[in-house]
Design a protein around this motif. Structure first.
Motif, short mmCIF file in Angstrom:
data_model
loop_
_atom_site.label_atom_id
_atom_site.label_comp_id
_atom_site.label_asym_id
_atom_site.label_seq_id
_atom_site.Cartn_x
_atom_site.Cartn_y
_atom_site.Cartn_z
N TYR A 98 -46.43 25.85 51.36
CA TYR A 98 -46.65 25.09 52.59
C TYR A 98 -45.97 25.81 53.74
N PRO A 99 -46.59 25.87 54.90
CA PRO A 99 -47.95 25.46 55.22
C PRO A 99 -48.90 26.66 55.16
N LEU A 102 -49.16 25.19 45.81
CA LEU A 102 -49.41 26.21 46.81
C LEU A 102 -48.32 26.17 47.87
N SER A 147 -55.20 20.29 58.13
CA SER A 147 -54.25 21.33 57.74
C SER A 147 -53.15 21.47 58.79
N GLU A 189 -54.07 25.33 51.35
CA GLU A 189 -53.84 23.93 50.98
C GLU A 189 -55.06 23.06 51.24
N LYS A 239 -56.95 22.88 48.07
CA LYS A 239 -56.28 22.03 47.09
C LYS A 239 -56.45 20.55 47.46
N ARG A 240 -56.35 20.24 48.74
CA ARG A 240 -56.50 18.85 49.16
C ARG A 240 -57.92 18.36 48.92
#
Length: 469
Positions: free
Chosen positions: A432-433, A430, A373, A437, A440-441
């Motif tokens: 960033y940052p 979503l 992240s 996330e 989601k990743r």
């Protein structure tokens, strides 16, 4: 004799939710509470513990500093921290108060209830006959029958927040969420802390995620002793001794017992109502109805988990049944839980071990570290993980350990509650940052081999590039 539609026994999170919802939709409601309005969560549990953790967090932030900022030694005023706890409780209390509920139209009786028959209780010198009863009496700390314990002063979550001076050395028996949260809060506020656990600390949680939390607590100076069953307690005030199997003796100034909770049912005389109980609480069916069709049990009293949010969910289930006659049933597969240490540990659905035990080799595990992240790297908080167990494109459960895990688990709770596929989250945009996330990743990782390692996909792409103008 008071005649009513619904009689709610217990004014904690579960009971208050039922009473408020039912009365505002037109039902006659009687609410009975023998202790403090708001129950354990407001007065002894979630609210005070998170408030004290906030004080500890502030102290830890000063010690740690940050990028380009040197840490400093904080000046801790333990009495002021406890005063903060009291202020937060006092601020929330009016929402749960007798005055508010009487203003809504609820008849409130401040006494302990006792069933005198299958459709009647007695409380405060009054008899109440109702079409339906809802038992929402919550739970209390379990105090184990350890030799010598009754002879020394000990704390539970019901008495811990009355302290005005930081314990010199706090011994905590129990390495579950309550024990570890209070261990970190008190360590950060200046106490020496030893946690004594008979089995494995955070034993219900994913071992990999639990290890991250325990490593951080130990790094902060908390002694965590696992596999150490308590055999005897002795000593005197200010010098309490806890002896564990093998003969080792731990000595501290204060002792906190945090080994679990038991439902509060003993005053109710449930036998008079024909209500059957088990070790965990009232025996209920999927509709949360007891062996007496007039009597329901929710929250901790139902023996299906001890979380405020579960109590609120149960309240919604029985309100739909009681007010609208709907065959509403409770689920358990989508109920999250969070240990609010730093780092936080959050879980919803099945852990990896539970999923593999149930579905075997068909389960896939998606794992992503916080170091993936950009936001975590920028914040200097790149230690943590997201782990998702998947069966044929649907998540069975998610485990998160790291900063903000309790907030991030909301995405996975929504996914499981609505039986959504991973594609729903993978296709969501979503900002960033953000830490979110990571989830989601993790979801997108399920599709990576299907797209990038699929020879058929590659042939299609080459054909399109060759023939499509």
């Amino acid at each position: 004799m008071i005649e009513t539609d619904i009689c709610v026994i217990g004014a904690g999170a579960a009971g208050l939710s039922v009473a408020a919802g039912a009365v505002q939709m037109g039902a006659r409601v009687v609410l009975v509470e023998g202790a403090a309005m708001g129950g354990d969560c407001l007065n002894h549990g979630c609210v005070p513990s998170k408030s004290l953790l906030a004080a500890g967090k502030a102290a830890a932030a000063l010690r740690a500093g940050g990028p380009g900022v040197e840490g400093v030694v904080p000046v801790v005023d333990f009495a002021a921290a406890q005063a903060h706890v009291a202020r937060v409780i006092a601020t929330i209390a009016p929402h749960d108060s007798q005055q508010r509920f009487e203003g809504l139209g609820v008849t409130v009786i401040r006494d302990w209830a006792r069933f005198t028959g299958p459709a009647e209780i007695e409380a405060g010198g009054q008899r109440v006959r109702a079409r339906r009863f809802v038992i929402a009496t919550g739970s209390r700390p379990f105090v184990p029958p350890v030799p010598g314990l009754e002879g020394v002063p000990y704390l539970t979550n019901e008495t811990l927040f009355a302290l005005t001076e930081a314990p010199g050395h706090l011994l905590i028996v129990g390495g579950g969420p309550i024990g570890l949260e209070m261990a970190q809060a008190h360590r950060r506020l200046g106490s020496k802390v030893t946690v004594i656990e008979a089995a494995r600390a955070l034993g219900r949680e994913d071992p990999e995620a639990a290890a991250l939390v325990l490593a951080r607590l130990r790094a902060e100076g908390i002694e965590i002793v696992e596999g150490a069953a308590v055999e005897r307690v002795g000593g005197r005030p200010g010098a309490i001794e806890v002896q564990v199997a093998g003969g080792t003796v731990f000595v501290g100034t204060h002792l906190l017992v945090a080994v679990g909770r038991v439902p509060v049912l003993e005053r109710l005389d449930l036998a008079a109502a024909g209500v059957r109980t088990g070790k965990a609480g009232v025996l209920v069916d999927a509709r949360l109805r007891s062996s007496n069709r007039r009597v329901y049990a929710i929250g901790d009293a139902a023996g299906q988990g001890q979380f405020t949010h579960l109590a609120g969910y149960h309240a919604g289930v029985v309100v739909r049944s009681l007010l609208f006659g709907l065959p509403s049933k409770a689920r358990s597969d989508h109920i999250p839980r969070v240990t609010f240490t730093a780092p936080e540990l959050a879980q919803v659905g099945l852990t990896e071990a539970e999923a593999r035990a149930k579905y075997g080799a068909a389960v896939q595990v998606l794992r992503l570290g916080y170091d993936a992240s950009d936001r975590a790297l920028a914040e200097g908080q790149a230690v943590g993980l997201v782990k998702v167990v998947v069966l044929r494109g649907r998540p069975l459960g998610a485990t998160l350990a790291g900063p903000g895990a309790g907030e991030q688990i909301a995405l996975w709770s929504m996914m499981l509650a609505n039986r959504m596929k991973l594609s729903a989250l993978a296709g969501t945009v979503l900002p960033y940052p953000t830490m979110a996330e990571l989830s989601k990743r993790a979801a997108s990782a399920y599709f990576t081999p299907k797209l990038f390692d699929n020879p058929l996909i590659k042939r299609v792409v080459r054909a399109v590039q060759r023939w499509v103008p």
